[in-house]
Design a protein around this motif. Structure first.
Motif, PDB file in Angstrom:
ATOM      1  N   ALA A   1       0.809  -1.225   0.000  1.00 17.51           N
ATOM      2  CA  ALA A   1       0.000   0.000   0.000  1.00 17.51           C
ATOM      3  C   ALA A   1       0.840   1.272   0.000  1.00 17.51           C
ATOM      4  CB  ALA A   1      -0.944   0.004   1.205  1.00 17.51           C
TER       5      ALA A   1
ATOM      6  N   ALA B   1       2.903   2.895  -2.203  1.00 12.13           N
ATOM      7  CA  ALA B   1       2.843   3.838  -3.327  1.00 12.13           C
ATOM      8  C   ALA B   1       1.543   4.636  -3.301  1.00 12.13           C
ATOM      9  CB  ALA B   1       2.984   3.086  -4.649  1.00 12.13           C
ATOM     10  N   ASP B   2       0.429   3.965  -3.048  1.00 19.31           N
ATOM     11  CA  ASP B   2      -0.864   4.647  -3.011  1.00 19.31           C
ATOM     12  C   ASP B   2      -0.929   5.647  -1.858  1.00 19.31           C
ATOM     13  OD1 ASP B   2      -3.787   4.995  -3.614  1.00 19.31           O
ATOM     14  OD2 ASP B   2      -3.975   4.059  -1.640  1.00 19.31           O
ATOM     15  N   LEU B   3      -0.455   5.235  -0.682  1.00 18.87           N
ATOM     16  CA  LEU B   3      -0.532   6.127   0.479  1.00 18.87           C
ATOM     17  C   LEU B   3       0.401   7.323   0.337  1.00 18.87           C
ATOM     18  CD1 LEU B   3      -0.773   3.522   3.384  1.00 18.87           C
ATOM     19  CD2 LEU B   3      -2.600   4.956   2.452  1.00 18.87           C
ATOM     20  N   GLN B   4       1.532   7.140  -0.290  1.00 16.77           N
ATOM     21  CA  GLN B   4       2.434   8.273  -0.502  1.00 16.77           C
ATOM     22  C   GLN B   4       1.795   9.324  -1.407  1.00 16.77           C
ATOM     23  OE1 GLN B   4       6.290   5.880  -1.300  1.00 16.77           O
ATOM     24  NE2 GLN B   4       6.997   7.841  -0.534  1.00 16.77           N
ATOM     25  N   LYS B   5       1.027   8.879  -2.381  1.00 20.11           N
ATOM     26  CA  LYS B   5       0.329   9.820  -3.266  1.00 20.11           C
ATOM     27  C   LYS B   5      -0.788  10.535  -2.516  1.00 20.11           C
ATOM     28  CE  LYS B   5       1.175   7.241  -7.552  1.00 20.11           C
ATOM     29  NZ  LYS B   5       0.540   6.433  -8.633  1.00 20.11           N
ATOM     30  N   ARG B   6      -1.496   9.802  -1.665  1.00 14.93           N
ATOM     31  CA  ARG B   6      -2.634  10.374  -0.952  1.00 14.93           C
ATOM     32  C   ARG B   6      -2.204  11.307   0.177  1.00 14.93           C
ATOM     33  NH1 ARG B   6      -6.028   5.286   0.819  1.00 14.93           N
ATOM     34  NH2 ARG B   6      -7.154   6.904   1.984  1.00 14.93           N
TER      35      ARG B   6
END
Length: 346
Positions: free
Chosen positions: A217, A219-224
């Motif tokens: 998770a 990559a997704d959390l870094q974007k969010r």
């Protein structure tokens, strides 16, 4: 001499609570003169787990696993996980009328249900079937024991956890750690859906938030959450130094069965903020001044900010791997002394 064969689907290169618990226990057992043998995915062909490639799933046959266990000439068998190897080891034990112990490290039903559309009641039935075939199921805490009793799992045995305080301890703190302003609110562990990280990352807190660890998770959390520092995985001295820089350790998970990282933080002199759920409620004692539990995680964070670093350190001293490993050995021997609960498999 006692010869324990431990079968685990979780092993290196994974770095998680299951692997670390077994590794630390094995080290202490060897000091006690107990021979320990591991049967893990590294011994067989394996494939990445769907949705979580860091986990390797063995594709061994029953015969291969049987040969691996028999080659160790075990006087006791412990099955650590409910995965492919655990299932085949369970079959071998029943076929050979070998009493065995198991352990409930993770909430397997919730873990699977978070990734695949499988009804929880089916998964609960599976864990009953799996663990009740053995002669003792080890659990880390009193609250987890109560939960599993309600699920219908029998012969529960307590196996706590420890902390290596020669590795995790208070260190000199940087004025501006990670080049970020204090206070530092930190969490450490797998960056995965079951860890409930958004509950922490979305909080309005002073200072800075830091996530140490890696997982599917990330990559997704870094974007969010671009304002959060994701350091990636750290181990050994580098990990211990990172812990020591935190002002509050935040444990947002509601599905862990213990929380080894809580002990690592406490031993580093870092107060803990968490939900009042299994794991945190068994470690953070009322009135200890070592952390705060609250259904409002932000409130817990702010309360923990005022807790004593020395109190955190003092609480961690209650946990040692020597004591936990003696519990484990006693449980294995207890399970071996019990008559098989069900007939051997054909």
């Amino acid at each position: 001499m006692t010869r324990i064969t431990i079968v685990s689907d979780a092993w290196y290169p994974q770095v998680n609570g299951v692997v670390r618990s077994i590794e630390n226990t094995n080290r202490e057992l060897l000091r006690m003169g107990v021979e320990v043998f591991m049967v893990t995915p590294k011994d067989f062909a394996n494939i990445p787990c769907p949705t979580y490639p860091e986990i390797r799933l063995s594709i061994a046959s029953y015969g291969q696993v049987a040969d691996a266990i028999e080659a160790t000439l075990p006087t006791a068998v412990h099955i650590a996980t409910e995965g492919p190897l655990g299932l085949l080891a369970r079959r071998w034990c029943l076929k050979n009328n070998m009493s065995f112990s198991t352990s409930y490290h993770t909430r397997f039903p919730e873990y699977v249900a978070a990734r695949f559309p499988v009804p929880l009641r089916w998964l609960h039935a599976f864990v009953r079937w799996f663990h009740n075939a053995g002669n003792g199921c080890m659990v880390a805490t009193a609250s987890l024991e109560r939960e599993l009793t309600k699920l219908g799992i029998h012969n529960l045995l307590r196996w706590s956890r420890g902390i290596d305080q020669t590795v995790f301890h208070p260190m000199e703190r940087d004025e501006r750690p990670f080049d970020l302003p204090r206070p530092i609110f930190m969490t450490v562990g797998r960056v995965a859906v079951e860890k409930n990280l958004p509950a922490f990352l979305a909080l309005d807190l002073p200072g800075s938030k830091v996530v140490v660890g890696d997982g599917p998770a990330r990559a997704d959390l870094q974007k969010r959450y671009p304002d959060v520092l994701f350091t990636g995985m750290k181990i050994g001295e580098e990990l211990a130094h990172a812990y020591a820089q935190a002002d509050v350790f935040v444990f947002p998970s509601k599905t862990d069965t213990f929380g080894n990282t809580i002990l690592e933080a406490l031993a580093s002199g870092v107060p803990v903020a968490a939900y009042p759920v299994t794991g945190p409620i068994d470690i953070i004692e009322d009135g200890s001044g070592a952390g705060a539990l609250n259904e409002d995680l932000r409130e817990a964070c702010m309360q923990a900010l005022g807790c004593s670093r020395e109190n955190a350190r003092q609480l961690a001293r209650n946990f040692s791997w020597e004591s936990a490993s003696r519990q484990f050995l006693g449980n294995v021997l207890t399970a071996q002394s019990r008559k098989a609960l069900i007939a051997p498999a054909p």
